[in-house]
Design a protein around this motif. Structure first.
Motif, short mmCIF file in Angstrom:
data_model
loop_
_atom_site.label_atom_id
_atom_site.label_comp_id
_atom_site.label_asym_id
_atom_site.label_seq_id
_atom_site.Cartn_x
_atom_site.Cartn_y
_atom_site.Cartn_z
N ALA A 67 1.08 -26.02 25.29
CA ALA A 67 0.04 -26.88 24.72
C ALA A 67 -0.46 -27.88 25.77
O ALA A 67 -1.67 -28.15 25.87
CB ALA A 67 0.57 -27.61 23.49
N LEU A 68 0.46 -28.42 26.57
CA LEU A 68 0.06 -29.36 27.62
C LEU A 68 -0.81 -28.68 28.67
O LEU A 68 -1.80 -29.25 29.16
CB LEU A 68 1.30 -29.96 28.28
CG LEU A 68 2.16 -30.89 27.39
CD1 LEU A 68 3.43 -31.29 28.13
CD2 LEU A 68 1.38 -32.12 26.96
N ARG A 69 -0.43 -27.46 29.03
CA ARG A 69 -1.23 -26.71 30.01
C ARG A 69 -2.65 -26.47 29.49
O ARG A 69 -3.64 -26.64 30.20
CB ARG A 69 -0.56 -25.38 30.36
CG ARG A 69 -1.29 -24.58 31.43
CD ARG A 69 -0.57 -23.29 31.72
NE ARG A 69 -0.77 -22.31 30.66
CZ ARG A 69 -1.83 -21.50 30.58
NH1 ARG A 69 -2.80 -21.57 31.46
NH2 ARG A 69 -1.92 -20.63 29.60
N SER A 70 -2.75 -26.06 28.21
CA SER A 70 -4.07 -25.81 27.63
C SER A 70 -4.87 -27.11 27.50
O SER A 70 -6.09 -27.12 27.72
CB SER A 70 -3.91 -25.15 26.25
OG SER A 70 -3.32 -23.87 26.39
N LEU A 71 -4.18 -28.18 27.15
CA LEU A 71 -4.87 -29.47 27.06
C LEU A 71 -5.38 -29.90 28.43
O LEU A 71 -6.47 -30.49 28.55
CB LEU A 71 -3.92 -30.53 26.49
CG LEU A 71 -4.51 -31.92 26.23
CD1 LEU A 71 -5.70 -31.85 25.27
CD2 LEU A 71 -3.43 -32.85 25.67
N ALA A 72 -4.62 -29.58 29.49
CA ALA A 72 -5.07 -29.89 30.85
C ALA A 72 -6.35 -29.14 31.18
O ALA A 72 -7.26 -29.69 31.83
CB ALA A 72 -3.97 -29.54 31.84
N VAL A 73 -6.43 -27.87 30.73
CA VAL A 73 -7.66 -27.10 30.95
C VAL A 73 -8.84 -27.78 30.26
O VAL A 73 -9.95 -27.89 30.80
CB VAL A 73 -7.50 -25.65 30.45
CG1 VAL A 73 -8.82 -24.89 30.55
CG2 VAL A 73 -6.40 -24.92 31.22
N VAL A 74 -8.60 -28.26 29.04
CA VAL A 74 -9.65 -28.95 28.29
C VAL A 74 -10.10 -30.21 29.03
O VAL A 74 -11.30 -30.48 29.20
CB VAL A 74 -9.16 -29.31 26.88
CG1 VAL A 74 -10.17 -30.20 26.17
CG2 VAL A 74 -8.92 -28.03 26.07
#
Length: 704
Positions: free
Chosen positions: A574-581
């Protein structure tokens, strides 16, 4: 001295006694001394068949060997292979071709090796001695004496001897001739390599072309030529076994109204296939049953239980699970079945483990045999697959909280388990088709928990390796199984996997709809972790669409709940995806630390695949931030990891990133080379979305 005694001195009584003794000696000698054997030239080879087909290399080898003279003993050729391969036919055909090279004759004996009463060597020797001219009354009773007499009579002759259907070396050794002039051909289902000086020819199935040719020889070439597709299908259903093809051909020849299409259709049903491979005294089932019935009880049980296995080939541990025995015992039983020609050993798989498989018709025979322990054996087999698959997934992506069913596990021995799962991806590749077959098998037997959980465990492997078709079939069966079980929670899990498949197939709307169903099911079941996993999946789709605000909302909420549930892997995801966002929103100062935080967590967990994806995300943020050197290093690390993991799609995306770094640095030729390499991999992985992106990259760089 008698010569010094005159007749008068010896007396008439003495002379009479002497003459009587001499007469008795001559009479006794005429009884004890056997008459010399007549020199007969036996011609005992059976009739050759006119439709002999194929076996070119074997015939050439046999001809060369049989014509070769030895200094001490003549050639001995052992033809081995399972029943129905045409060993006798080949031996007789080869013998007829070289018969003229053996002017003293040809002997033939059926040793009935696998009959209820195999021929005793003494019995065969008596027959051979009579064929060679020995008077019956002169043939000794003891086998040892018969062997000596046989070697004496054959020592100076050039004979060709065919010993058919031997059950082992014990039957053969006493029947070997003396001297270098004679040759011997032996056929057997067992290996005869332990006989000194034997040259072994192991007979295999016919090649597809030879199979069709044999069918045409029996039915008539025109009938096959008019329908080549069904002819190929028919011989394939016969397993390219000469006996089965001969029976099928005879049935067609007997019934001009029976088409190749119709007979092939009857053979499609494995449950009744052997019923259609019987005509007159030719019967595939009976031929195979001879080998099966000759096995000890435990080997028979192993054969029957392996008939339950739903896949095409298998390692040792599935038999250990089916029989509930140790791996060494299972290996011993498998070796025995291979020696009995009831099973084939094939090349090692991706994990280095030797595998085994049935011939199709032997598998049909195994499945015909009643097995009282079938249900318990199937439970153990599926339990072993569940246990190994679950551990493979744990090693592949450690740290995730996994959903489990109530189907009982059956543990594989720890040392062997470690050997198998040293590379979990390799294990999945080796067992991929069997896992799918087990899902179907569990579904057919209404073992609903095993069906849905096997699919759920395999999902990450299907996704990484882009095996969409297999995953689609499995997830549909799993969803049906979950629904039929009445387990709403299991249905939600399978819906979640279905959504992931739709997402990876580039169907985001269908994925979101399925995720909503899964979310409702998790909520009804009170599964907070499941709800958070769905929010994460939804956030990824919104992220991919560039709907940054919605994506950030879902991902932030998911990260908090997953951390509370103790799911470290999905929290980092989730943190990795949030970083992409955040990167997409232009907030690189937030994105890069989030990527670094996720990366560190994946490294602590040992999740190399997720680490590779985190490196790629970090690299993109570094590229967007203008740090080409850092971006190149991060994309390079991602490419190295995905290549090692055989993650083709991940590797293609890392290569795409490297190409974009090179393009940004003005290295146009290098960038085009990277894009071309990435496009080839993406095309092989059937990732059409990525192919389209790379086409755009290539066009953009080419026009610059």
């Amino acid at each position: 001295m008698l010569g010094d005694v005159g007749p008068m001195q010896f007396g008439f009584a003495g002379v009479a006694a002497l003459l009587g003794g001499a007469l008795a000696w001559f009479q006794a000698d005429s009884v004890v001394r056997p008459p010399a054997p007549r020199h007969l030239v036996p011609r005992e080879l059976p009739r050759d068949i006119s439709d002999f087909t194929g076996r070119g290399p074997e015939l050439a080898e046999l001809g060369q060997l049989l014509r070769k003279k030895g200094r001490i003993s003549g050639p001995l050729v052992a033809i081995s292979g399972r029943g129905g391969l045409g060993k006798t036919t080949l031996a007789v055909h080869a013998a007829q071709r070289v018969a003229a090279d053996f002017p003293d004759g040809q002997l033939f004996a059926s040793l009935r090796g696998y009959d209820a009463t195999p021929a005793e060597p003494a019995e065969v020797l008596g027959t051979f001695l009579r064929s060679l001219g020995a008077e019956p009354r002169a043939i000794p009773e003891a086998q040892h004496d018969r062997e000596q007499m046989f070697r004496t009579l054959t020592a100076g002759r050039r004979l060709l001897i065919v010993l058919d259907n031997a059950n082992g070396p014990r039957q053969v050794r006493p029947l070997l001739p003396g001297g270098p002039g004679s040759a011997v051909v032996v056929t057997s289902r067992a290996s005869l390599s332990s006989i000194e000086g034997a040259h072994s020819i192991v007979l295999d199935l016919l090649e597809p072309g030879e199979s069709v040719e044999l069918l045409g020889q029996i039915t008539g070439p025109k009938r096959v030529a008019d329908n080549p597709q069904d002819a190929r299908r028919l011989v394939a259903l016969c397993g390219h076994l000469p006996l089965a093809i001969r029976i099928a051909g005879a049935r067609l020849a007997e019934r001009p109204d029976l088409s190749l299409t119709a007979l092939a259709g009857r053979l499609e049903d494995e449950r009744h296939r052997l019923d259609h491979l019987e005509i007159g005294d030719l019967d595939v089932r009976s031929t195979f049953m001879i080998s099966y019935q000759g096995l000890p009880y435990e080997q028979q049980r192993a054969f029957r239980l392996l008939g339950l296995f739903p896949g095409s080939d298998f390692a040792t541990w599935p038999l250990a699970a089916l029989m509930d025995v140790g791996l060494r015992d299972a290996e011993r039983l498998l070796d025995a079945l291979v020696s009995a020609q009831l099973l084939d050993a094939i090349d090692p798989d991706e994990t280095g483990v030797v595998r085994y498989r049935f011939h199709d018709l032997l598998r049909a025979l195994a499945r015909e045999q009643p097995e009282p322990e079938a249900d318990a054996a199937v439970d153990r087999l599926l339990g072993a697959y569940l246990a190994l698959a679950a551990e493979a997934e744990d090693r592949f992506q450690p740290g995730e909280v996994r959903k489990t069913s109530t189907h009982p596990r059956h543990e594989v021995e720890a040392q062997h388990r470690d050997e198998l799962l040293r590379d979990p991806v390799a294990w999945f590749i080796a067992e991929r088709h069997n896992l799918g077959a087990c899902v179907r098998f569990a579904h057919e037997r209404q073992l609903w928990d095993a069906a849905w959980e096997l699919t759920h465990i395999a999902a990450p492997f299907y996704e990484m390796l882009a095996i969409w078709d297999d995953w689609d079939v499995a997830v549909k069966l799993a969803l049906t199984a979950a629904r039929r079980s009445g387990n709403r929670w299991a249905e939600s899990i399978t819906l979640f996997d279905t959504g992931a498949l739709h997402r990876d197939l580039g169907l985001p709307d269908q994925a979101l709809a399925v995720y909503e169903e899964a979310l409702a099911g998790y909520e009804a079941s009170g599964d907070q972790h499941g709800m958070a996993a769905v929010m994460l999946a939804q956030g990824i789709i919104y992220r991919n669409r560039g709907t940054w605000d919605v994506a950030a909302q879902r991902l932030t909420a998911a990260a908090e709940q997953l951390e509370s549930a103790g799911d470290r892997r999905l929290t980092a995801q989730a943190l990795r995806s949030l970083a992409v966002v955040r990167g997409g929103q232009g907030r690189l100062d937030e994105a890069i630390p989030l990527f670094q935080r996720a990366l560190a967590e994946f490294q602590r967990l040992g999740d190399r695949r997720a680490e590779a994806y985190a490196w790629r995300g970090l690299a993109q943020a570094e590229l967007d931030n203008g740090d080409l050197g850092a971006a190149a290093r991060s994309f390079g690390r991602s490419q190295e990891l995905t290549h090692e993991l055989r993650d083709r799609r991940g590797e293609a995306r890392a290569l795409q990133g490297l190409g974009r770094v090179e393009s940004a640095g003005g290295a146009t030729v290098a960038a085009l080379r990277r894009f071309a390499q990435a496009r080839k991999i993406a095309d092989e992985a059937h990732d059409q979305v990525l192919v389209g992106q790379l086409d755009t990259d290539i066009a953009s760089v080419s026009q610059a």
